[in-house]
Each structure stands twice: as structure tokens, then as C-alpha cells.
Design an enzyme around this catalytic site. Structure first.
Site, PDB file in Angstrom:
ATOM      1  N   GLU A  17     -84.755   0.672  42.632  1.00 51.19           N
ATOM      2  CA  GLU A  17     -85.276   1.945  42.106  1.00 51.19           C
ATOM      3  C   GLU A  17     -86.314   2.629  43.004  1.00 51.19           C
ATOM      4  O   GLU A  17     -87.406   2.969  42.560  1.00 51.19           O
ATOM      5  CB  GLU A  17     -85.882   1.717  40.711  1.00 51.19           C
ATOM      6  N   GLU A  51     -76.416  -4.207  35.195  1.00 52.63           N
ATOM      7  CA  GLU A  51     -77.250  -3.795  34.052  1.00 52.63           C
ATOM      8  C   GLU A  51     -76.530  -2.908  33.030  1.00 52.63           C
ATOM      9  O   GLU A  51     -77.090  -1.928  32.537  1.00 52.63           O
ATOM     10  CB  GLU A  51     -78.524  -3.111  34.558  1.00 52.63           C
TER      11      GLU A  51
END
Ligand code: 9MR
Length: 453
Positions: free
Chosen positions: A259, A365
Site C-alpha cells: 500500500e 485479501e
């Protein structure tokens, strides 16, 4: 007797032309001359609702339902079944079976020609012989914790369904890096990470390491670092080198940087890593990891990759730099999605950007929220089926990738009440493939159905 002149004939022809030309779009006043069968609604394991549009001056409809597309046989009671509305609820069917239907309208007591034929497949009731890993030709992963791998009920399902695991938290920096000692050396705590590595090893599972560097898992020592930038960087290098080295041959792949890109803006997040190591911090981290273990697969991992193309392009530009130096093997699209977005096409388009770069694709995820707008207070059947459809979309896109690009599709938790989403948001949600009792949900079936088509 009334005479018909040229004007009357002209009006009649015009009306007929109008009626025919409206046949495609179900004009509410004139309407078509042949009914249009619409897509089945409420498709369940043992039934569905057949729907169609009205026909011009139709007083009733005849419905045919068959298991064969040529209607050589009919379902009991569904050979010209007369119906006066525009739908029929068809029940007591077999699961996971193809059905076909068509209708005719009754106009002035006479049947119109057949409508188009609609195909529908009932949903699957998965038997014990169908497992996620058994149906897939890629790794099917699940996020785990040391507590859950030690729990016999979780363990049983992990082993039955999955052949890859990711530590949900246990291998993050804050779990391992406990500070600096008096000489400035990192104090490591391997308790949690070792538990995960041992579990993967004991059960012959692929292990995806998550995550070496993430702005949300920064040890206090680094968050409040008072030393020089060079010292900061050398601590990060030491950390990455030590962790990757310790698990060489045991961890199959690592999220090296997680991220790095800011929402919407498409720019780099102003993390402590950017501040102390510079805008090329990601390249540095990947280089440290590659030097420590030249074999382990290295991934960049981020979220909103299918819905936010500015963000995806910014992430891809980081990744392109890494590709240029041969420092990266794959890209993880975190799939924290909802029952109603992204679309299948958006997922396909985004994944194509990875395929064209010859990267391994990790759909990491995965969880599918059904209550992001907090508009339900219990898990309705309609939401559950929509969630199943979305899981099927995701898995179909993944499964259709070229074999060389497939790596793993990982689910972010096992059962609904294990999910981080319940801790993060105030409203209830049911985002995973198993319910609180470890029972398979329709979302599980959606996963399997995608692999059977
Ligand atoms: O699911 C994880 C949750 O248990 C943790 O509290 C949280 C903070 O460490 O991280 C969650 O996992 C995140 C993952 O590591 C990176 N992508 C977003 C995930 C959900 O927040």
C-alpha cells in the site's frame, strides 16, 4: 356499409409497422408480437423465477421448461404451462443443473411463435468431495493467525480447503520488530511468525509472507526515529535481510511493500519510509529482499486496484521501475470488495495490466462486504446470493488468466465472525465463505461454480 379508402389502409399499415418495430423494447402501449423471455431471477439451488415481457394483446402465456436446449423433453408440468402473469416460480429442481425456458403469448386465443430461449443454471450444493483447493489449478489461500491455526475446528477446514496461507498479522513488522537494544540492534520476537511458518511447513502449504514494509505496521522505534536517514535505512535493510533470510526456503513469496500509493491522488503516500528513505524506498526494499533470497517471489500489494485506475497506474509505475531492475515477480490486488462492486469487467481490465507485464497475479485479501451501506440488519438471502455471484465473478476472472500468470487467490479469513471488517466498521457484515458455524455459504458455492464452468 363503411368504405375504406387509401387513407385508412395507410394508417393500418403504419400501425402494424409501429407494432412490429416496438417488438424489441416492450412498448407499454402497443407491445411486441412475440414475448421476450428475460433472464431468470432468484436463481437458487433448487429453483428460479422465469420472467418475460408482455406481448401485444396477450391474455395469457404458455411456458416451456426443459433440461435440453432443443426442448426435446419437458419438465413435468412445464409443457405449454398456461400462466396469466409475467413470471413463474419454478421449484424442486436439481442443484447445479442447466435448465432452459421459452414462452408464447396467447393472442385472440392463438399462441404466438416462441420467444427466445433463456438458459439458467441452478446453484450448487457443494458436497464433501468438492473443495476449494481441489477444484483450482492455482493456490487457494486463507489469512490465518497463530491462535486459529492452533484451534482444531479452524485447522480442520484450513487443511481441507486451502493449500496456501498468509499471516493476517503475525509477520508484520510490528509483530516481529520489538525495538532496538542498547547497541542499536533490532530486538526480534519470532514467536508468532514462527508459529505460522511451522504450520505451513507441517501441512505442506504454500506460504505467502505479509508484509515486510507497510505504513500501518511501523514499530514505535521507527515511527519516532530520532537518528539520521542513513541510520533509518540501514535498520530497514537489516530488518528485511534478517526476516527474509530466516525464512529462506520456507516462505514462498513476500509482500515486500504494501500500500505505497495514496487514495485517489495517484501519488506516493507520505509514509515514514518515503520521508526517511526517499521516493525510491520501494525499490530499495525490494533490492534488500532480493539480495537476501534470490529465489523467493517478491510482490507489491495494494487495494482499490480494480476500481481506482489513477491509483492502479501509480502503483504500476512503481512496479515498472521494479521490473526494469528485475526485482519483482508479482502483484497482489487486495480484493476487499462489495457484493455490488467492482464489476467483472473492471476486475478483468485491471488484471490485464498485470498479464501484459508478465507478472504473477495474486488476488490477495478477498472478502466481499454485503452491508457497506449499513442498509440491512440481518444477512438476507438476496444479499447472500448477490455475494455468491460476486465471488463467482472474481474467481472466473482469476481462473481465466493465462496459466503462467496464476499464482494464488487468497481469502482474508475463514468465517464471517473472524473478519477484520467486524472490528473496523460498526454495522454487521458477513464477508467470507463460511458462516460462524463453519458451514459453507452460497459464497463458497460461487467459488466452486466458477471453476466448474
Ligand atoms: O486484517 C488485519 C487486521 O486484523 C489488522 O488489525 C489490520 C492492522 O494490522 O490489518 C488487517 O489486514 C490488512 C492487511 O494487512 C493489509 N491490507 C488491508 C487489510 C485490512 O485492513
Amino acid at each position: 356499409m363503411k368504405k375504406y379508402n387509401f387513407k385508412h389502409i395507410y394508417v393500418a399499415v403504419l400501425c402494424l409497422f409501429f407494432a412490429v418495430s416496438c417488438s424489441e423494447d416492450n412498448d407499454p402501449v402497443i407491445g411486441p408480437l412475440v414475448p421476450k423471455a428475460n433472464e431468470a431471477q432468484d436463481v437458487k439451488t433448487t429453483g428460479f423465477t422465469a420472467t418475460w415481457g408482455r406481448v401485444f394483446r396477450g391474455t395469457a402465456y404458455q411456458l416451456d421448461v426443459s433440461e435440453t436446449s432443443d426442448f426435446s423433453t419437458f419438465l413435468d408440468g412445464y409443457n405449454s404451462k398456461e400462466i396469466t402473469s409475467f413470471l413463474a416460480v419454478i421449484e424442486e429442481l436439481d442443484d447445479n443443473t442447466n435448465y432452459y425456458y421459452r414462452v408464447r403469448g396467447i393472442v385472440d386465443g392463438v399462441a404466438t411463435p416462441n420467444s427466445n430461449v433463456v438458459a439458467v443454471k441452478t446453484r450448487l450444493i457443494p458436497g464433501d468431495d468438492l473443495t476449494l483447493k481441489g477444484e483450482a489449478d492455482f493456490f487457494v489461500g486463507v489469512a490465518v493467525s497463530p491462535e486459529r491455526v492452533a484451534d482444531p475446528a479452524h485447522d480442520e477446514v484450513y487443511q481441507r480447503e486451502f493449500n496456501s496461507i498468509t499471516a493476517e498479522n503475525a509477520m508484520k513488522m510490528r509483530s516481529i520488530f520489538k525495538g532496538l537494544d542498547a547497541s542499536g540492534n533490532i530486538i526480534y520476537d519470532w514467536t508468532e511468525s514462527d508459529a505460522i511458518v511451522d504450520y505451513a511447513e507441517d501441512n505442506g502449504m504454500n506460504l505467502h509472507g505479509h508484509a515486510l514494509v507497510w505504513h500501518e505496521s511501523v514499530p514505535d522505534t521507527l515511527a519516532n526515529f530520532g537518528g539520521s536517514n542513513a541510520e533509518f535505512e540501514s535498520i530497514v535493510e537489516d530488518y528485511i535481510t534478517t526476516v527474509v533470510d530466516r525464512y529462506e526456503g520456507k516462505v514462498d513469496s513476500w509482500d515486500v511493500v504494501n500500500e505505497a500509493v495514496e487514495e485517489g491522488s495517484g501519488g506516493l503516500r507520505a509514509s515514514v519510509f518515503v520521508q526517511k528513505m526517499g521516493v525510491d524506498f520501494a525499490t530499495k526494499c525490494f533490492r534488500f529482499a532480493r539480495n537476501a533470497d534470490p529465489v523467493v517471489k517478491l510482490f507489491y500489494n495494494d487495494f482499490n486496484m480494480t476500481t481506482d485506475s489513477a491509483k492502479r497506474n501509480a502503483a504500476l509505475s512503481i512496479v515498472d521501475d521494479l521490473i526494469a531492475e528485475d526485482l519483482i515477480d508479482g502483484f497482489g490486488f487486495q480484493m476487499h470488495i462489495s457484493f455490488n462492486f467492482p464489476s467483472k469487467e473492471e476486475i478483468e481490465t485491471a488484471a490485464a495490466d498485470l498479464v501484459s507485464r508478465n507478472l504473477l497475479v495474486h488476488f490477495s485479501e478477498l472478502d466481499v462486504r454485503v452491508n457497506a451501506s449499513a442498509d440491512i440488519t440481518e444477512f438476507t438471502e438476496e444479499r447472500s446470493l448477490a455475494q455468491s455471484d460476486k465471488v463467482r465473478d472474481v474467481v472466473e476472472v482469476y481462473d481465466a488468466l493465462p496459466a503462467a500468470n496464476k499464482y494464488a487467490l487468497s481469502i482474508w479469513g475463514l468465517k464471517d465472525d473472524d473478519s477484520w471488517i467486524l472490528d473496523r466498521f460498526p454495522q454487521d457484515d458477513w464477508p467470507l465463505l463460511f458462516d460462524e458455524e463453519f458451514e459453507k455459504k452460497p459464497a463458497f458455492s460461487g467459488f466452486i461454480e466458477a471453476l466448474q464452468n
